[in-house]
Motif scaffolding. Structure first.
Motif, mmCIF file in Angstrom:
data_model
loop_
_atom_site.group_PDB
_atom_site.id
_atom_site.type_symbol
_atom_site.label_atom_id
_atom_site.label_comp_id
_atom_site.label_asym_id
_atom_site.label_seq_id
_atom_site.Cartn_x
_atom_site.Cartn_y
_atom_site.Cartn_z
ATOM 1 N N VAL A 98 0.864 -1.177 0.000
ATOM 2 C CA VAL A 98 0.000 0.000 0.000
ATOM 3 C C VAL A 98 0.905 1.232 0.000
ATOM 4 O O VAL A 98 2.106 1.148 0.273
ATOM 5 N N THR A 99 0.317 2.391 -0.302
ATOM 6 C CA THR A 99 1.086 3.627 -0.278
ATOM 7 C C THR A 99 1.384 4.029 1.161
ATOM 8 O O THR A 99 0.861 3.448 2.115
ATOM 9 N N ALA A 100 2.207 5.071 1.302
ATOM 10 C CA ALA A 100 2.523 5.583 2.641
ATOM 11 C C ALA A 100 1.271 6.059 3.362
ATOM 12 O O ALA A 100 1.236 6.090 4.609
ATOM 13 N N ASN A 101 0.231 6.415 2.607
ATOM 14 C CA ASN A 101 -1.025 6.858 3.205
ATOM 15 C C ASN A 101 -2.038 5.731 3.361
ATOM 16 O O ASN A 101 -3.184 5.975 3.752
ATOM 17 N N GLY A 102 -1.626 4.508 3.024
ATOM 18 C CA GLY A 102 -2.482 3.360 3.272
ATOM 19 C C GLY A 102 -3.421 2.982 2.152
ATOM 20 O O GLY A 102 -4.300 2.131 2.339
ATOM 21 N N ALA A 103 -3.266 3.557 0.957
ATOM 22 C CA ALA A 103 -4.115 3.207 -0.180
ATOM 23 C C ALA A 103 -3.524 2.018 -0.926
ATOM 24 O O ALA A 103 -2.301 1.864 -0.979
ATOM 25 N N PRO A 104 -4.349 1.157 -1.516
ATOM 26 C CA PRO A 104 -3.817 0.005 -2.263
ATOM 27 C C PRO A 104 -2.816 0.457 -3.327
ATOM 28 O O PRO A 104 -3.067 1.403 -4.063
ATOM 29 N N LEU A 105 -1.691 -0.244 -3.416
ATOM 30 C CA LEU A 105 -0.653 0.095 -4.385
ATOM 31 C C LEU A 105 -0.451 -1.075 -5.356
ATOM 32 O O LEU A 105 -0.956 -1.054 -6.460
ATOM 33 N N GLU A 106 0.273 -2.094 -4.943
ATOM 34 C CA GLU A 106 0.422 -3.307 -5.754
ATOM 35 C C GLU A 106 -0.614 -4.306 -5.244
ATOM 36 O O GLU A 106 -0.464 -4.873 -4.163
#
Length: 389
Positions: A98-106
């Motif tokens: 997830v991103t540093a802000n907690g959003a799905p990334l991979e």
């Protein structure tokens, strides 16, 4: 208490103190995804399920052993972040990052990552008795087994797309080989830990199946080394020797055999684990540290010394000593610790250096990142204390 155990107990507490001090992110929740060598957080660094799951496991075990509430608070933090940010509520399973802000990334589904989610969740339940954590671990096991288990040929596939569709890009595997020892090693590790708190019949069947897969397919009957990559039919595709994985598997498989409590299988596992530890000895330098890798096809040696390999070899050789009573294995465990104390522990910045060069100088890289975590070294300290304390 044995001196090795006494010193490892002190080091275990020191490792926990480092991760307690530097890694929690009190602004955005969870834990920082990366710290540089100066222990400064890289605020935009993504966060991996590997790091999060391993932190969850680490502080859960620490609470279960020391009964200090601050460790449970940190385990709670890791659990809630994992549950709230890595869980794929639409497709099931967990995201790779997830991103540093907690959003799905991979958002792909790596079974390696799912293994560490299950490993952390099962340990968290053992520590906290928080039933939703066990429910989540059970859910992940069923999801992994539904999509990843190869019912025809055995074992588990490497990776899938976001919606569990088959993919070509496997990230962790050499293309196009879709089964690996690394993923299987951590799946059996996770399933074994889950079985401790949830003695389910299908789970036991899978743990036994994986044990046999190691004995019959993943470990070479000629060299007693792990073969790293396979096609779906279990044809070996790589001859590279990974000394760290060999010695790690030599004690993790024995741990699984003990949990299964199946005498006939345990006897076979015991003999293979001893032979794996003996085989790993060929990678030892005169200083007592294992090399990282050897490729027999190119005759290339990677003589770097890695923090996780040093941690695993200390436990692996101690385990071999306990299985055989042979003093040379205990001597190798002691010498592993002496190398760690002298070259791997960072007495200035805290925790351990990730890599030590062949000339014995440390590489001053990240202290925390996608892969650099508190699991190998804190677990090694715990295992020494548990076995000798």
């Amino acid at each position: 208490m044995d001196q090795l155990a006494r010193e490892n107990l002190a080091e275990w507490k020191r490792i926990l103190a480092y991760w307690e001090k530097y890694t929690p992110d009190y602004q955005r929740g969870g834990f920082h995804g990366r710290l540089n060598y100066e222990n400064q957080p890289i605020l935009d660094a993504p966060r991996s399920i590997i790091l999060t799951g391993r932190i969850l496991w680490t502080f859960s075990l620490a609470y279960r052993y020391f009964h200090r509430r601050k460790y449970l608070v940190l385990a709670d933090r890791a659990y809630h972040y994992l549950y709230n940010h890595f869980r794929d509520t639409k497709n099931g399973g967990v995201y790779w990052s997830v991103t540093a802000n907690g959003a799905p990334l991979e958002t792909r589904k790596q079974l390696y990552g799912h293994a560490f989610a299950i490993y952390g969740l099962s340990e968290y339940y053992a520590a906290s008795k928080f039933k939703p954590a066990l429910d989540f671990a059970q859910e992940l096991f069923k999801t992994v087994d539904k999509h990843g288990f190869d019912a025809q040929r055995g074992g588990y596939y490497e990776a899938f797309g976001t919606d569990w569709a088959v993919v070509d890009d496997l990230i962790l595997s050499k293309q196009p080989w879709n089964k690996s020892q690394n993923t299987h090693l951590h799946i059996i590790e996770a399933f074994t830990n889950l079985y401790r708190v949830w003695p389910d019949a299908l789970l036991r069947e899978r743990v036994a199946h994986l044990t046999d897969a190691f004995l019959d397919k993943l470990i070479s009957p000629k060299t007693y080394r792990l073969r790293l990559f396979f096609d779906e039919n279990w044809t070996p595709k790589d001859e590279t020797v990974s000394y760290g994985h060999d010695i790690e598997a030599s004690w993790l498989l024995w741990e699984t055999a003990e949990v299964l409590n199946d005498h006939a299988r345990s006897e076979r596992v015991k003999q293979v684990c001893i032979k794996m530890a003996e085989a790993a000895c060929s990678g030892l330098g005169e200083d007592g540290a294992l090399d990282y890798e050897f490729d027999p096809l190119t005759n290339h040696h990677n003589h770097e010394r890695s923090w996780w390999v040093l941690a695993e070899q200390m436990v692996g050789f101690l385990n071999a000593f306990q299985l055989t009573g042979q003093q040379h294995f205990r001597d190798k465990a002691d010498k592993s610790w002496e190398f760690i104390k002298k070259y791997v522990i960072d007495n200035q910045k805290g925790d351990w250096f990730g890599t030590v060069k062949p000339d014995l100088t440390p590489v001053k890289n990240d202290k925390v990142n996608f892969w650099k975590c508190p699991y190998h070294n804190s677990r090694a300290c715990y295992e020494v204390v548990r076995r000798l304390g």
